[in-house]
Design a protein around this motif. Structure first.
Motif, short mmCIF file in Angstrom:
data_model
loop_
_atom_site.label_atom_id
_atom_site.label_comp_id
_atom_site.label_asym_id
_atom_site.label_seq_id
_atom_site.Cartn_x
_atom_site.Cartn_y
_atom_site.Cartn_z
N LEU A 267 0.84 -1.19 0.00
CA LEU A 267 0.00 0.00 0.00
C LEU A 267 0.88 1.25 0.00
CD1 LEU A 267 -2.84 1.25 0.21
CD2 LEU A 267 -2.59 1.15 2.70
N GLU A 268 0.67 2.11 -0.99
CA GLU A 268 1.43 3.35 -1.10
C GLU A 268 0.63 4.56 -0.65
OE1 GLU A 268 2.25 5.88 -4.97
OE2 GLU A 268 3.71 4.24 -4.87
N ARG A 269 -0.67 4.52 -0.93
CA ARG A 269 -1.51 5.70 -0.65
C ARG A 269 -2.96 5.26 -0.50
NH1 ARG A 269 -2.19 10.64 -5.04
NH2 ARG A 269 -3.77 11.86 -3.92
N GLN A 270 -3.68 5.96 0.35
CA GLN A 270 -5.10 5.69 0.50
C GLN A 270 -5.88 7.01 0.54
OE1 GLN A 270 -6.20 3.18 3.77
NE2 GLN A 270 -8.39 3.52 3.50
N GLU A 271 -6.96 7.05 -0.24
CA GLU A 271 -7.85 8.21 -0.25
C GLU A 271 -9.20 7.79 0.34
OE1 GLU A 271 -7.33 11.37 -1.15
OE2 GLU A 271 -5.22 10.96 -1.57
N PRO A 272 -9.42 8.04 1.64
CA PRO A 272 -10.69 7.65 2.26
C PRO A 272 -11.85 8.49 1.73
CG PRO A 272 -9.39 8.94 3.79
CD PRO A 272 -8.51 8.69 2.60
N ARG A 273 -13.02 7.87 1.69
CA ARG A 273 -14.25 8.53 1.23
C ARG A 273 -14.07 9.18 -0.14
NH1 ARG A 273 -14.29 8.66 6.70
NH2 ARG A 273 -16.25 8.00 7.68
N PHE A 274 -13.41 8.45 -1.01
CA PHE A 274 -13.20 8.94 -2.37
C PHE A 274 -14.52 8.97 -3.14
CE2 PHE A 274 -11.53 8.60 -6.76
CZ PHE A 274 -10.63 9.66 -6.73
N TRP A 275 -15.42 8.01 -2.81
CA TRP A 275 -16.78 7.99 -3.36
C TRP A 275 -17.77 7.94 -2.21
CZ3 TRP A 275 -13.04 4.42 -5.05
CH2 TRP A 275 -12.56 4.61 -6.35
N ARG A 276 -18.98 8.44 -2.46
CA ARG A 276 -20.03 8.37 -1.44
C ARG A 276 -20.74 7.02 -1.48
NH1 ARG A 276 -23.78 13.59 -1.25
NH2 ARG A 276 -24.22 12.95 -3.39
N ARG A 277 -20.74 6.39 -2.65
CA ARG A 277 -21.33 5.07 -2.79
C ARG A 277 -20.33 4.14 -3.45
NH1 ARG A 277 -27.46 6.39 -5.05
NH2 ARG A 277 -28.16 7.62 -3.24
N PRO A 278 -20.42 2.83 -3.21
CA PRO A 278 -19.48 1.90 -3.83
C PRO A 278 -19.47 2.05 -5.35
CG PRO A 278 -20.75 0.79 -2.13
CD PRO A 278 -21.37 2.15 -2.30
N PRO A 279 -18.31 2.22 -5.95
CA PRO A 279 -18.25 2.38 -7.40
C PRO A 279 -18.61 1.09 -8.12
CG PRO A 279 -16.05 2.18 -6.49
CD PRO A 279 -16.99 2.29 -5.33
N LEU A 280 -19.33 1.21 -9.21
CA LEU A 280 -19.70 0.05 -10.02
C LEU A 280 -18.59 -0.34 -10.98
CD1 LEU A 280 -23.37 1.13 -10.84
CD2 LEU A 280 -22.63 -0.55 -9.13
N ALA A 281 -17.80 0.63 -11.40
CA ALA A 281 -16.72 0.35 -12.35
C ALA A 281 -15.77 1.53 -12.37
CB ALA A 281 -17.28 0.11 -13.75
N MET A 282 -14.53 1.26 -12.77
CA MET A 282 -13.58 2.34 -13.01
C MET A 282 -12.55 1.87 -14.02
SD MET A 282 -11.23 2.54 -9.57
CE MET A 282 -10.11 1.23 -9.07
N GLU A 283 -12.00 2.83 -14.75
CA GLU A 283 -11.05 2.53 -15.81
C GLU A 283 -10.09 3.70 -15.95
OE1 GLU A 283 -11.11 1.14 -20.52
OE2 GLU A 283 -12.93 1.02 -19.28
N VAL A 284 -8.87 3.39 -16.39
CA VAL A 284 -7.85 4.42 -16.56
C VAL A 284 -7.66 4.71 -18.04
CG1 VAL A 284 -5.36 4.85 -16.40
CG2 VAL A 284 -6.61 3.98 -14.41
N SER A 285 -7.61 6.01 -18.36
CA SER A 285 -7.18 6.44 -19.69
C SER A 285 -5.69 6.72 -19.59
CB SER A 285 -7.94 7.70 -20.13
OG SER A 285 -7.38 8.21 -21.33
N ALA A 286 -4.88 5.77 -20.04
CA ALA A 286 -3.43 5.87 -19.86
C ALA A 286 -2.83 7.03 -20.64
CB ALA A 286 -2.77 4.55 -20.28
N SER A 287 -3.32 7.25 -21.85
CA SER A 287 -2.75 8.31 -22.69
C SER A 287 -3.10 9.70 -22.19
CB SER A 287 -3.22 8.14 -24.13
OG SER A 287 -4.62 8.33 -24.24
N ARG A 288 -4.15 9.81 -21.40
CA ARG A 288 -4.59 11.11 -20.89
C ARG A 288 -4.38 11.25 -19.38
NH1 ARG A 288 -7.69 9.09 -24.83
NH2 ARG A 288 -8.41 10.44 -26.51
N ASP A 289 -3.88 10.20 -18.74
CA ASP A 289 -3.66 10.20 -17.28
C ASP A 289 -4.93 10.58 -16.53
OD1 ASP A 289 -0.95 9.41 -17.36
OD2 ASP A 289 -0.32 11.46 -17.76
N LEU A 290 -6.02 9.88 -16.85
CA LEU A 290 -7.31 10.15 -16.21
C LEU A 290 -7.87 8.87 -15.61
CD1 LEU A 290 -9.07 12.38 -18.90
CD2 LEU A 290 -8.21 13.14 -16.68
N LEU A 291 -8.50 9.00 -14.46
CA LEU A 291 -9.26 7.91 -13.85
C LEU A 291 -10.74 8.18 -14.07
CD1 LEU A 291 -9.49 5.36 -12.06
CD2 LEU A 291 -9.55 6.90 -10.08
#
Length: 220
Positions: free
Chosen positions: A70-94
């Protein structure tokens, strides 16, 4: 004779909570975790970032030479459990879907945009890395957005579909949809639907894109 297509390797152990989604960026693992106890009192959905056990060679790929830490943790990053997430590598976006679609800049995780008007209540999305197109499934609607200037999504098309989407992935200018117990292909410009085949009677339809541009479709 049973053939194993993949070997299982444990990268992270003892994650506190329920893993909702996983993505990778620059050789690191991004893990969305919901605290089942906290969820009862006001959801605690955190983003945990894990790094490789030894310095990366710059390739940015997930490695198999030991457990990630574990390098880093962001608590309460979402208010509800996320259904999905994906990274755009070429744009450095989550890109993540919780209550709605949200964009965060990597690696700092600054909020770039929130798309609440047309994605609130959505249950699935598919990202086209090459063209910057996002397809979002909400109820019996499929909406296609284009990422404009790397900061906001602009609606391009919206189509009606036969039922609630279970899964989907881009395949060129088309989108492969998992609906009910079958797969369909929809043209992202015209909305024309073509049936492919049934996913079987046991498992719901599952569409998984590969880096080669091919798709894996589940059938059980």
């Amino acid at each position: 004779m049973v053939h194993s297509a993949y070997d299982a390797v444990e990268l992270v152990a003892d994650v506190p909570g329920h893993i909702e989604a996983v993505a990778s960026h620059a050789g690191k693992l991004l893990v969305a975790v919901s605290d089942t106890v906290g969820f009862l009192w006001g959801s605690d959905c955190s983003l945990r970032i894990y790094s490789a056990p030894s310095p990366s060679d710059g390739g940015g790929e997930i490695r198999w030479d030991g457990p990630y830490a574990l390098e880093r943790q962001e608590p309460r990053f979402w208010r509800r459990p996320p259904l999905a997430m994906e990274v755009s590598a070429s744009r450095d976006l989550l890109i993540s879907l919780s209550e709605w679609i949200a964009l965060h800049r990597l690696p700092g995780l600054e909020t770039v945009a929130v798309v609440s008007s047309k994605t609130k209540g959505a249950n699935v999305f598919a990202w086209d890395e090459r063209r910057g197109f996002l397809a979002v499934g909400r109820q019996k609607r499929l909406t296609v957005f284009r990422l404009d200037s790397g900061r906001e999504f602009v609606e391009v098309k919206e189509f009606g579909v036969p039922d609630i989407l279970k899964s989907m992935a881009w395949c060129g200018d088309n989108i492969c949809l998992g609906i009910r117990r079958e797969y369909m292909i929809i043209n992202s410009m015209t909305g024309a639907l073509t049936e492919v085949f049934s996913s079987g009677r046991i498992a719901p339809p599952l569409v998984v894109p590969l880096l080669t541009g091919e798709l894996i479709l589940g059938k059980v």
